[in-house]
Design a protein around this motif. Sequence first.
Motif, mmCIF file in Angstrom:
data_model
loop_
_atom_site.group_PDB
_atom_site.id
_atom_site.type_symbol
_atom_site.label_atom_id
_atom_site.label_comp_id
_atom_site.label_asym_id
_atom_site.label_seq_id
_atom_site.Cartn_x
_atom_site.Cartn_y
_atom_site.Cartn_z
ATOM 1 N N ARG A 83 45.564 31.153 38.297
ATOM 2 C CA ARG A 83 45.360 31.632 39.653
ATOM 3 C C ARG A 83 44.329 32.767 39.672
ATOM 4 N NH1 ARG A 83 51.546 31.923 42.234
ATOM 5 N NH2 ARG A 83 51.734 29.684 42.677
ATOM 6 N N LEU A 84 43.648 32.874 40.790
ATOM 7 C CA LEU A 84 42.743 34.005 41.000
ATOM 8 C C LEU A 84 43.573 35.277 41.173
ATOM 9 C CD1 LEU A 84 40.287 32.316 43.527
ATOM 10 C CD2 LEU A 84 39.834 32.812 41.109
ATOM 11 N N PRO A 85 43.021 36.441 40.798
ATOM 12 C CA PRO A 85 43.807 37.687 40.825
ATOM 13 C C PRO A 85 43.933 38.307 42.210
ATOM 14 C CG PRO A 85 41.612 38.131 40.004
ATOM 15 C CD PRO A 85 41.677 36.640 40.226
ATOM 16 N N ARG A 123 44.409 45.392 56.403
ATOM 17 C CA ARG A 123 43.659 46.386 57.178
ATOM 18 C C ARG A 123 42.155 46.186 57.081
ATOM 19 N NH1 ARG A 123 45.378 52.067 54.582
ATOM 20 N NH2 ARG A 123 44.367 52.749 56.512
ATOM 21 N N GLY A 124 41.723 45.025 56.548
ATOM 22 C CA GLY A 124 40.298 44.700 56.532
ATOM 23 C C GLY A 124 39.566 45.201 55.312
ATOM 24 N N LEU A 125 40.284 45.521 54.250
ATOM 25 C CA LEU A 125 39.686 45.922 52.984
ATOM 26 C C LEU A 125 39.997 44.852 51.947
ATOM 27 C CD1 LEU A 125 40.887 49.652 53.129
ATOM 28 C CD2 LEU A 125 38.655 48.735 53.842
ATOM 29 N N PHE A 126 39.506 45.035 50.724
ATOM 30 C CA PHE A 126 39.828 44.049 49.704
ATOM 31 C C PHE A 126 40.136 44.730 48.377
ATOM 32 C CE2 PHE A 126 35.022 43.116 48.689
ATOM 33 C CZ PHE A 126 34.897 44.385 48.167
ATOM 34 N N GLY A 127 40.621 43.930 47.438
ATOM 35 C CA GLY A 127 40.975 44.481 46.135
ATOM 36 C C GLY A 127 41.398 43.389 45.176
ATOM 37 N N ILE A 128 41.990 43.820 44.059
ATOM 38 C CA ILE A 128 42.287 42.898 42.969
ATOM 39 C C ILE A 128 43.459 43.426 42.165
ATOM 40 C CG2 ILE A 128 40.695 44.051 41.374
ATOM 41 C CD1 ILE A 128 39.922 41.313 40.281
ATOM 42 N N TYR A 129 44.218 42.520 41.571
ATOM 43 C CA TYR A 129 45.253 42.919 40.612
ATOM 44 C C TYR A 129 44.596 43.154 39.254
ATOM 45 C CZ TYR A 129 48.664 41.026 43.969
ATOM 46 O OH TYR A 129 49.423 40.781 45.087
ATOM 47 N N HIS A 130 45.129 44.135 38.538
ATOM 48 C CA HIS A 130 44.569 44.395 37.202
ATOM 49 C C HIS A 130 45.540 45.215 36.371
ATOM 50 C CE1 HIS A 130 41.616 44.768 34.077
ATOM 51 N NE2 HIS A 130 41.645 46.082 34.122
ATOM 52 N N ASN A 154 39.509 48.029 45.560
ATOM 53 C CA ASN A 154 40.859 48.583 45.430
ATOM 54 C C ASN A 154 41.618 47.824 44.347
ATOM 55 O OD1 ASN A 154 41.241 50.564 47.854
ATOM 56 N ND2 ASN A 154 40.226 48.756 48.716
ATOM 57 N N VAL A 155 42.060 48.543 43.336
ATOM 58 C CA VAL A 155 42.775 47.934 42.219
ATOM 59 C C VAL A 155 44.251 48.307 42.324
ATOM 60 C CG1 VAL A 155 42.986 47.768 39.717
ATOM 61 C CG2 VAL A 155 40.727 48.035 40.767
ATOM 62 N N VAL A 156 45.101 47.298 42.369
ATOM 63 C CA VAL A 156 46.547 47.511 42.344
ATOM 64 C C VAL A 156 47.042 47.108 40.961
ATOM 65 C CG1 VAL A 156 48.774 46.781 43.265
ATOM 66 C CG2 VAL A 156 46.858 47.209 44.815
ATOM 67 N N ASN A 157 47.633 48.055 40.265
ATOM 68 C CA ASN A 157 48.064 47.808 38.899
ATOM 69 C C ASN A 157 49.264 46.866 38.871
ATOM 70 O OD1 ASN A 157 46.591 50.037 36.981
ATOM 71 N ND2 ASN A 157 46.810 50.721 39.091
ATOM 72 N N ILE A 158 49.350 46.090 37.814
ATOM 73 C CA ILE A 158 50.383 45.056 37.757
ATOM 74 C C ILE A 158 51.785 45.645 37.672
ATOM 75 C CG2 ILE A 158 48.789 43.432 36.680
ATOM 76 C CD1 ILE A 158 50.386 43.977 34.036
ATOM 77 N N ASP A 159 51.900 46.915 37.235
ATOM 78 C CA ASP A 159 53.225 47.523 37.153
ATOM 79 C C ASP A 159 53.499 48.449 38.326
ATOM 80 O OD1 ASP A 159 51.341 49.379 36.372
ATOM 81 O OD2 ASP A 159 52.623 50.353 34.898
ATOM 82 N N SER A 160 52.650 48.381 39.352
ATOM 83 C CA SER A 160 52.844 49.179 40.563
ATOM 84 C C SER A 160 53.406 48.294 41.673
ATOM 85 C CB SER A 160 51.520 49.795 41.016
ATOM 86 O OG SER A 160 51.012 50.676 40.034
ATOM 87 N N PRO A 161 54.029 48.881 42.693
ATOM 88 C CA PRO A 161 54.479 48.085 43.844
ATOM 89 C C PRO A 161 53.316 47.290 44.427
ATOM 90 C CG PRO A 161 55.405 50.288 43.951
ATOM 91 C CD PRO A 161 54.428 50.300 42.807
ATOM 92 N N ASP A 162 53.589 46.072 44.812
ATOM 93 C CA ASP A 162 52.536 45.155 45.264
ATOM 94 C C ASP A 162 52.134 45.476 46.699
ATOM 95 O OD1 ASP A 162 50.749 43.174 45.643
ATOM 96 O OD2 ASP A 162 52.157 41.506 45.458
ATOM 97 N N LEU A 183 33.111 42.210 54.897
ATOM 98 C CA LEU A 183 33.285 42.591 53.495
ATOM 99 C C LEU A 183 33.543 41.320 52.688
ATOM 100 C CD1 LEU A 183 33.403 45.204 51.786
ATOM 101 C CD2 LEU A 183 35.873 45.201 52.145
ATOM 102 N N THR A 184 32.704 41.075 51.676
ATOM 103 C CA THR A 184 32.762 39.823 50.934
ATOM 104 C C THR A 184 33.100 40.061 49.475
ATOM 105 O OG1 THR A 184 31.051 38.926 52.390
ATOM 106 C CG2 THR A 184 31.518 37.708 50.363
ATOM 107 N N MET A 185 34.135 39.382 49.006
ATOM 108 C CA MET A 185 34.460 39.372 47.588
ATOM 109 C C MET A 185 33.751 38.162 46.964
ATOM 110 S SD MET A 185 36.220 40.629 44.969
ATOM 111 C CE MET A 185 37.677 41.521 45.554
ATOM 112 N N SER A 186 32.696 38.432 46.216
ATOM 113 C CA SER A 186 31.929 37.361 45.581
ATOM 114 C C SER A 186 32.343 37.232 44.128
ATOM 115 C CB SER A 186 30.427 37.658 45.670
ATOM 116 O OG SER A 186 30.015 37.813 47.020
#
Length: 889
Positions: free
Chosen positions: A541-543, A781-788, A765-773, A508-511
Amino acid sequence: MATGKGRGMKSRSTSGGCYSSTTTTTTIIFIALSALFLWLLTSNNNSLSNKTTNINNISDDQPSTTTIATHDLHLEPEQILPALDPLKSTDHDDQQPTHNIIQVNQNDDDPNDASSSSSSSNNNSDDDTSSTTQVQVEQEEEKVMLNINEPQEKESLEEEEEKQADALETQTSEESTVTHKQQIQQTKQDNNNHFHDDHATTSSSSETTTTISHNNNDHDIITDEDGQQRLEQHQKQEDDQFQQIQHKWHPKNDPTGATSHDQIQHDEQEPITLHHEQIINHDDDDQVKRTTNNNNNNNHNHNQASSNDDQTKKKKTSSSTQADDESTVSEKERKNNGGGSNKDEEDKSSSSRDDYGYKWQMCNTSAGADYIPCLDNEKVISQIHTRKHHEHRERHCPEDPPTCLVPLPNAYKRRIDWPQSRDKIWYHNVPHTLLAEVKGHQNWVKVVGEFLTFPGGGTQFIHGALHYIDFIQEAVPDIAWGKHSRVVLDVGCGVASLGGYLFERDVLTMSFAPKDEHEAQVQFALERGIPAISAVMGSQRLPFPSRVFDVVHCARCRVPWHADGGALLLELNRVLRPGGYFVWSATPVYQKLEEDVQIWREMSNLTVAMCWELITIKKDKLNSVGVAIYRKPDSNDCYEQRKRNSPPMCKLVDDPNAAWYVPLQSCMHKTPVGENERGSQWPEEWPERIETPPYWLNNSEMGIHGKPSTDDFTSDYQHWKKVVQKSYMDGMGINWSNVRNVMDMKAVYGGFAAALKDMKVWVMNVVNIDSPDTLPIIYERGLFGIYHDWCESFSTYPRTYDLLHADHLFSGLKKRCKVVTVMAEVDRIVRPGGKLIVRDDSKTIGEIEKMLKSLQWKVSLNLSENEQHVVLTAHKSETWRPDSYAPPS
């Protein structure tokens, strides 16, 4: 009206017996009155066409008697209006008197009126009995007139008659003479009916303002002594009802709402009421079909996923958020955070809104169909004085998040399904040819008829990405694509062909690449079905969290790694997992030009100082390129043995996971070495790592859903597997064969994405900035995502996702910003024909449903399995766009 006729007949028989012995004096008075009557008829022969009943309130010094009077009484309008219209109040003096006068037109086709008129004509020519009856009626009416108008008794009869004649001329509808008692009775009956028809405010005859009775002389006089009080009480009731009706339909409470400040109005509405045992589907006609839901789910209530209140009870695994970090730019300091700071583009013309209370317009920007609000903010970008660190390529979100909709490219078509889309896309969907002109010879992209084709090449792998991928593994077998190495970051990805072909190796590649002169390179990638975001290595920094990518790759990515003390390479060091690999394929590795030699020398010094180990330099003969592969240390030994503290180690207060609008830090964080510290061990091999709780989760700490951390992780995964299998695959009307690009707008542990692992999809997978990190868990677990932050626009092109999933996102989000702007962003991101799944409370679902229908999405509602919240599924229109454009921005 038959009742009225019966009463009239009875009155005639009774009257005949009562007045048989009328005196001579009565006859003389009758003759005098008849003469007066004839004179009045002569002076008003053009206006005596309507008969009107006038009710007058008795003054305080007179008996409480209200009389139904004929034209002979000649009451002034201001005397009779208050009694006739209970709805008329002193605050409405500007209303026309005609609203308060009850008229009965003799020309109306009323059979009862016709009967009454015929009866009157016949009776006037019958006998002396009728004459004496009329005399008695006129006597009684004269007495009433004298009682009401007592102050005028001293005036002469002639003066009174002149006054009455003048009053008649000023009335809107002239009164006619009623000379018989039967006509009086009939008129009263008609007026009662007319009164109730016009006002329709009383529920029974007991609520009427007057009562009609017979006195000893059998005269129809209103004798209720409390008449005035009852009139006032009734008038107050009518006024209250009228005001309630006005308030109900006042624009402030109009259920259709209004654009921009809908959320305040929505909060006042009743939520959608759905029973737990039912599934409710809305078709295009909004008709509801209810069926029994027999699927029982024994998992925990996932509604707790969005609740942060329970987290304060016990210590959590990841209690910090991006918004809490001190290094993160405060929301108050940012221009566009929070609903209160958003200025609404109010539309003063309510007629331009649709049936749901919204007015949508197309965005009017120079970016056109490719508009990314936070990357195309020309107003802010034009004010940036330096571009040394690519500040103009970074996020600069508008102060007011836009609510406009992005237009479609001309001749847009539904995208080609994966895997065919990896090799070709419709030209009209991304109508840009510059890359084909300048990079076609490197097999990036070519124009072939109505398609843009992608031979799978790149600057460093002209002969195909698969050969290049295998070449890397041959150079360093420990990389072990799809086993040891699962999550890759591709910097300066171009059209993301490397990530597209790494899917064949279970990687899985984050490009990512900036939105720059390489026109629409990220848009090409997403249209092909390959993960990518628009981002740049600049001043921030990258998100992403720290220590999460197994491999970082750069193939001629045009990043000056050696500049500014190696600040950009140090950022890669932050996100690279300890023991992970950096693959660098660039001319300084294999060419001997002066510039390349200088860059290689500086790069070598920097990587040594960073304790990176140069594993190998390998040359690819087929592509005539070379690759240098480095490995990041998995201990602190090298750091402690350095003679110079350059680059320096980061301070302990610096959180390596803080990444949302955090400036770059030219330092390195120590490698975690504790047994239960994240980053001290390599994750399980793929695919076991997707369902294995991370080793660093501690059961003494509570998870997001309130269970011990590892149990919370496992139950979350089981929950989403059942939801996906039992509901999403079959019960939502989603054709998963044309779903490729998926986004979980509020991911927790990545359970939803993990449940889709066997499908040919990828999930952002998006983790919101006001949610637990929890984003590090997702990567583990081999997945990817981003802060937003969903109060801002996402860094992607329009029409790039096939399906968006939001689990209890909007109910919490609307506390900080306006949901209408988020829905405009959802409409921007989702492809025509794309889908949205929303799980939330019924009230929030009702708000989202209304907005989506206004956007011409097809919406259906369902109840979740064994839960108490509603699941909304929506399909975006294939073609609809607004007709008008917003002001230029």
